[in-house]
Design a protein around this motif. Sequence first.
Motif, PDB file in Angstrom:
ATOM      1  N   THR A   1     -55.526  -0.486  80.211  1.00  0.00           N
ATOM      2  CA  THR A   1     -55.580   0.429  78.928  1.00  0.00           C
ATOM      3  C   THR A   1     -54.719   0.036  77.949  1.00  0.00           C
ATOM      4  O   THR A   1     -53.342  -0.112  78.439  1.00  0.00           O
ATOM      5  CB  THR A   1     -55.765   1.788  79.080  1.00  0.00           C
ATOM      6  OG1 THR A   1     -54.413   2.324  79.397  1.00  0.00           O
ATOM      7  CG2 THR A   1     -56.984   2.182  80.228  1.00  0.00           C
TER       8      THR A   1
ATOM      9  N   TYR B   1     -55.873   6.792  77.039  1.00  0.00           N
ATOM     10  CA  TYR B   1     -57.022   5.993  77.751  1.00  0.00           C
ATOM     11  C   TYR B   1     -56.854   5.964  79.212  1.00  0.00           C
ATOM     12  O   TYR B   1     -57.845   6.254  79.960  1.00  0.00           O
ATOM     13  CB  TYR B   1     -57.387   4.698  77.132  1.00  0.00           C
ATOM     14  CG  TYR B   1     -57.944   5.007  75.669  1.00  0.00           C
ATOM     15  CD1 TYR B   1     -58.938   5.643  75.384  1.00  0.00           C
ATOM     16  CD2 TYR B   1     -57.049   4.654  74.613  1.00  0.00           C
ATOM     17  CE1 TYR B   1     -59.472   6.051  73.964  1.00  0.00           C
ATOM     18  CE2 TYR B   1     -57.219   4.950  73.265  1.00  0.00           C
ATOM     19  CZ  TYR B   1     -58.702   5.657  72.960  1.00  0.00           C
ATOM     20  OH  TYR B   1     -58.851   5.733  71.654  1.00  0.00           O
TER      21      TYR B   1
ATOM     22  N   VAL C   1     -59.689  -1.020  78.350  1.00  0.00           N
ATOM     23  CA  VAL C   1     -59.996   0.130  77.506  1.00  0.00           C
ATOM     24  C   VAL C   1     -59.100   0.104  76.516  1.00  0.00           C
ATOM     25  O   VAL C   1     -57.736   0.246  76.694  1.00  0.00           O
ATOM     26  CB  VAL C   1     -59.990   1.429  78.431  1.00  0.00           C
ATOM     27  CG1 VAL C   1     -60.583   2.388  77.530  1.00  0.00           C
ATOM     28  CG2 VAL C   1     -60.692   1.521  79.664  1.00  0.00           C
TER      29      VAL C   1
ATOM     30  N   ASN D   1     -58.425   1.218  72.062  1.00  0.00           N
ATOM     31  CA  ASN D   1     -58.790   2.005  70.888  1.00  0.00           C
ATOM     32  C   ASN D   1     -59.516   1.323  70.027  1.00  0.00           C
ATOM     33  O   ASN D   1     -60.843   1.843  69.764  1.00  0.00           O
ATOM     34  CB  ASN D   1     -57.555   2.754  70.164  1.00  0.00           C
ATOM     35  CG  ASN D   1     -58.124   3.553  69.142  1.00  0.00           C
ATOM     36  OD1 ASN D   1     -58.139   4.882  69.427  1.00  0.00           O
ATOM     37  ND2 ASN D   1     -58.164   3.210  67.836  1.00  0.00           N
TER      38      ASN D   1
ATOM     39  N   ASP E   1     -64.378  -0.286  74.070  1.00  0.00           N
ATOM     40  CA  ASP E   1     -63.692  -0.192  72.674  1.00  0.00           C
ATOM     41  C   ASP E   1     -63.936   1.268  72.145  1.00  0.00           C
ATOM     42  O   ASP E   1     -65.227   1.616  71.762  1.00  0.00           O
ATOM     43  CB  ASP E   1     -64.224  -1.262  71.671  1.00  0.00           C
ATOM     44  CG  ASP E   1     -63.465  -1.118  70.351  1.00  0.00           C
ATOM     45  OD1 ASP E   1     -63.402   0.031  69.628  1.00  0.00           O
ATOM     46  OD2 ASP E   1     -63.049  -2.125  69.832  1.00  0.00           O
ATOM     47  N   ALA E   2     -63.016   2.210  72.053  1.00  0.00           N
ATOM     48  CA  ALA E   2     -63.366   3.694  71.590  1.00  0.00           C
ATOM     49  C   ALA E   2     -63.846   3.732  70.274  1.00  0.00           C
ATOM     50  O   ALA E   2     -64.649   4.705  70.017  1.00  0.00           O
ATOM     51  CB  ALA E   2     -61.961   4.248  71.695  1.00  0.00           C
TER      52      ALA E   2
ATOM     53  N   SER F   1     -67.737   5.111  69.396  1.00  0.00           N
ATOM     54  CA  SER F   1     -67.963   6.536  68.603  1.00  0.00           C
ATOM     55  C   SER F   1     -69.098   6.557  67.696  1.00  0.00           C
ATOM     56  O   SER F   1     -69.741   5.406  67.339  1.00  0.00           O
ATOM     57  CB  SER F   1     -66.664   6.841  67.883  1.00  0.00           C
ATOM     58  OG  SER F   1     -66.583   5.979  66.648  1.00  0.00           O
TER      59      SER F   1
ATOM     60  N   TRP G   1     -58.754   9.173  69.016  1.00  0.00           N
ATOM     61  CA  TRP G   1     -58.393   9.925  70.156  1.00  0.00           C
ATOM     62  C   TRP G   1     -58.397  11.379  69.789  1.00  0.00           C
ATOM     63  O   TRP G   1     -58.250  12.205  70.767  1.00  0.00           O
ATOM     64  CB  TRP G   1     -57.528   9.401  71.127  1.00  0.00           C
ATOM     65  CG  TRP G   1     -56.106   9.303  70.203  1.00  0.00           C
ATOM     66  CD1 TRP G   1     -55.310  10.426  70.723  1.00  0.00           C
ATOM     67  CD2 TRP G   1     -55.686   8.707  69.421  1.00  0.00           C
ATOM     68  NE1 TRP G   1     -53.879   9.900  69.728  1.00  0.00           N
ATOM     69  CE2 TRP G   1     -54.064   8.729  69.227  1.00  0.00           C
ATOM     70  CE3 TRP G   1     -56.340   7.416  69.134  1.00  0.00           C
ATOM     71  CZ2 TRP G   1     -53.516   8.127  68.542  1.00  0.00           C
ATOM     72  CZ3 TRP G   1     -55.375   6.503  68.247  1.00  0.00           C
ATOM     73  CH2 TRP G   1     -54.145   6.861  68.018  1.00  0.00           C
TER      74      TRP G   1
ATOM     75  N   THR H   1     -65.782  11.833  70.364  1.00  0.00           N
ATOM     76  CA  THR H   1     -65.382  10.428  70.458  1.00  0.00           C
ATOM     77  C   THR H   1     -64.878  10.192  71.816  1.00  0.00           C
ATOM     78  O   THR H   1     -65.357   9.285  72.678  1.00  0.00           O
ATOM     79  CB  THR H   1     -64.605   9.852  69.551  1.00  0.00           C
ATOM     80  OG1 THR H   1     -65.274   9.681  68.184  1.00  0.00           O
ATOM     81  CG2 THR H   1     -64.213   8.198  69.810  1.00  0.00           C
ATOM     82  N   MET H   2     -64.144  11.042  72.297  1.00  0.00           N
ATOM     83  CA  MET H   2     -63.574  10.934  73.611  1.00  0.00           C
ATOM     84  C   MET H   2     -64.586  11.132  74.909  1.00  0.00           C
ATOM     85  O   MET H   2     -64.637  10.597  75.838  1.00  0.00           O
ATOM     86  CB  MET H   2     -62.474  11.738  73.803  1.00  0.00           C
ATOM     87  CG  MET H   2     -61.110  11.323  72.918  1.00  0.00           C
ATOM     88  SD  MET H   2     -60.571   9.531  73.251  1.00  0.00           S
ATOM     89  CE  MET H   2     -61.197   8.668  72.073  1.00  0.00           C
TER      90      MET H   2
ATOM     91  N   VAL I   1     -66.345   7.953  75.190  1.00  0.00           N
ATOM     92  CA  VAL I   1     -65.507   7.231  75.838  1.00  0.00           C
ATOM     93  C   VAL I   1     -65.461   7.499  77.283  1.00  0.00           C
ATOM     94  O   VAL I   1     -65.842   6.358  78.183  1.00  0.00           O
ATOM     95  CB  VAL I   1     -63.994   6.976  75.382  1.00  0.00           C
ATOM     96  CG1 VAL I   1     -63.303   6.350  76.285  1.00  0.00           C
ATOM     97  CG2 VAL I   1     -63.862   6.647  73.991  1.00  0.00           C
TER      98      VAL I   1
END
Length: 344
Positions: A38, A43, A88, A90, A113-114, A118, A179, A184-185, A188
């Motif tokens: 990560t 993450y 992983v 951001n 990809d966070a 999202s 984050w 969004t998390m 993820v």
Amino acid sequence: MRRPPVLLALLSASGLVLAGCGGDSDAASSDGGTTVVTSTNVYASLVEAVAGDAVDVIPIIDDAAQDPHEYEATARDQLELSRADVIVMNGGGYDSFMTTMLEAIDEEPDVIDAVAASDLPGAEEAAANGHDHDHAHDHEEEPDDDSGDHADGAHGGDAHDEEGHDHAHDHGSFNEHVWYSVPTMIAVVDEIESHLAETTPDSAEALTANADEVRGQLTELDDRISDLAASHDGENAAVTEPVALRLFDDLGLTNVVPDQFVSAVEMGSEVSPIAVQEATEALDDDVRVFAYNTQTSGPAAEELRGQADGLGIPVVEVTETMPEGTDYVTWMTETVDAVEQAIA
């Protein structure tokens, strides 16, 4: 893909050293188990919560004092990334060192990809642009001194002035600090469960149970944020730079600090006297909470914090990465606790 010459030289020159002094992370990467690399410990915490002991997790940045904006990857980082089963990051240009290393890998690894995961407005474009730009090192122009707009467009990247100038990031106006967006998390966590279920199918049942528990904790926190927003929608807040803006946006708080101030502090550039004056004057506008990023600061940010202290505005310290000895859910819950106490 063509490997960058400097990175090739680093890998070549350090090959014997890496082979001779590989620590636990090297062993984890080569013992036949599943390895997840990560970009930050944020993450890594989510992966550990979902995967338990099913995988080995290696965060590139695991130091609470390290600002990811300024991080430069090493040959060891590149080696770890090349051995990873799942990666992983951001995305959105935030951890551009990861993009640089990914471009040096011949095969296409399994990447979460966070930003791409999202549902935030502008995320799809930001995810694409994030692979083409560094975070904050390639700016060709300084912000105009006469802008007084506020950096309250964290969600959807609305931080621009009336003439259409983007928030001063090379990758556009999208706020990539995702984050601090609990929904969004949750997305993820879904991605982590899905990807690891394919990589470690024997652990699929445990992965689902762990992911359900984390989703439940995050959903509870998100519901609490929504309840606070219902009570404090439209109240004023202040920040030194944009890391906390997504959380403030979800809490219904409106940032009053000019975008020019916020952008300059984040980029580590000099803040114009006009932006300093406007930021100072904005603190008089019934500000309920002041967020101070301890990892991205400078003289202007420190001075503004001093002004907030002098006015009796509660200050909440925020960071880019997690402090040692905690986990994501606990860390974000404590952050919400501090903001709630301030605005109460």
